[in-house]
Each structure stands twice: as C-alpha cells, then as structure tokens.
Design an enzyme around this catalytic site. Structure first.
Site, short mmCIF file in Angstrom:
data_model
loop_
_atom_site.label_atom_id
_atom_site.label_comp_id
_atom_site.label_asym_id
_atom_site.label_seq_id
_atom_site.Cartn_x
_atom_site.Cartn_y
_atom_site.Cartn_z
N GLY A 169 0.82 -1.20 0.00
CA GLY A 169 0.00 0.00 0.00
C GLY A 169 0.86 1.25 0.00
CG HIS A 170 0.53 6.03 1.19
ND1 HIS A 170 0.76 6.72 0.03
CD2 HIS A 170 0.87 6.86 2.20
CE1 HIS A 170 1.21 7.93 0.32
NE2 HIS A 170 1.29 8.04 1.63
#
Length: 195
Positions: A169-170
């Site tokens: 993810g981020h």
C-alpha cells in the site's frame, strides 16, 4: 553539501520537487517512494480534496476532517497490504498521536494547499526532461491515494527513471523496507551518488 540525492514520499515529495527544480545542479539522484508527480497519479481518493479546492466552502473543508481520525490513519497504513498484521500498530498510533497533538486543522490546511503542488507539476516535468536525473520510482501498487499510473508516468519525461511496483500500500517501507533499501543502494551505486 554541494550535491545530494533526494528521497521523496507522500506530502513531503513536493518539497523535494521544488529543491530539484530550483537547484538542478545539486541533485545527483532521486528516489520517489509513493511520491507523486503526475496528475494521473491521483486516485479517486482525492475526490473530497478536489471538491474543497474547487469550492473552498466551510462544509467542503470540514469533509476533510475524516482523514485525520485514528481509524482512517490506521487504514492508510494497512490498506493494500496483503497481511496487515505485519504493520506494527505503533506506526499508525504514533501518526495519530502526532495529529492529535498538532491538531487536525493543520492537516486540513495541508490537504487544501496540496493543489499548489499540482500547479507546479509542469515545471517538474520540464526539469525531468532537461536533466534526466537517475531516478528510482518504487511504489506500493495498492496505494489508495497515488496510483501505479503515476509511477509509470515518470518514464514519459525521464528515460532514466526505473519503476518498481511492489505488492503493498501507501506505506510500502513498512512491508518492503529491505527491498526498497537494496534498490536505493543500487541506484546510488549506479549513479555515483552513494556514500
């Protein structure tokens, strides 16, 4: 220090972008880890912010408050991660504590001001085309805010950009820290920008 490599990420990336544009002779290499530089890199997750940029009303500003709740901060760390249990809870707890200490209003101001970074993208793209710095774009491909299309876009203006998409993810450092560090060291070795 006369010359240096930069590592950019998230909302801090525009600081690095401005350094590069204003002092191109000082930049030896760039690592962008989910540090967006292209309009196509902005996911639908930016809808509330875009609305607030277009119509800066009190209610549109207030809609940004939800991004600062402890639940949302945790989601930003765990969204897109195949096994969220590998993310130490201290990461999002500390981030949430910092927001509580500093205040949500400052975070909301930051989100509202982010549009000024997008306005500078064309200058950054010109910098990439002209100077073509050795660049590693290493990105969590399930980032809910900055899309893989934004990572791939770097190659359009800079043929020296190497793009690596990670199953994350981020906050890809939380799941792929060793892989990101190894790729960074290779870039710095290749570019002569390392220690």
């Amino acid at each position: 220090m006369k010359r240096f490599a930069i590592y950019v990420f998230d909302f801090g990336a525009p600081v690095g972008w401005r350094l590069a544009v204003n002092h191109p002779e000082k930049i030896t290499a760039i690592v962008s880890q989910n540090g967006n530089a292209y309009e196509e890199g902005l996911s639908p997750g930016w809808a509330d912010m875009r609305r607030a940029w277009a119509e800066p009303t009190a209610s549109n500003r207030e809609a940004l408050r939800k991004f600062n709740t402890p639940e949302m901060v945790k989601w930003q760390y765990t969204e897109g991660v195949s096994d969220p249990t590998v993310i130490p809870p201290e990461t999002y707890q500390l981030a949430s504590s910092a927001i509580a200490r500093i205040g949500e209003e400052a975070q909301m101001d930051l989100m509202l001001d982010y549009r000024t970074n997008i306005e500078h993208y064309s200058q950054l793209h010109q910098y990439f085309r002209r100077y073509q710095p050795p660049t590693l774009v290493i990105w969590g491909d399930k980032d809910p805010f900055f899309t893989p299309a934004g990572a791939q876009a770097f190659k359009r203006d800079n043929p020296n950009a190497e793009v690596k998409l990670l199953d994350s993810g981020h906050f890809a450092l939380e799941t792929h820290g060793a892989e990101i560090a190894a790729a960074m060291l290779k870039l710095l070795d290749r570019s002569g920008a390392g220690p």
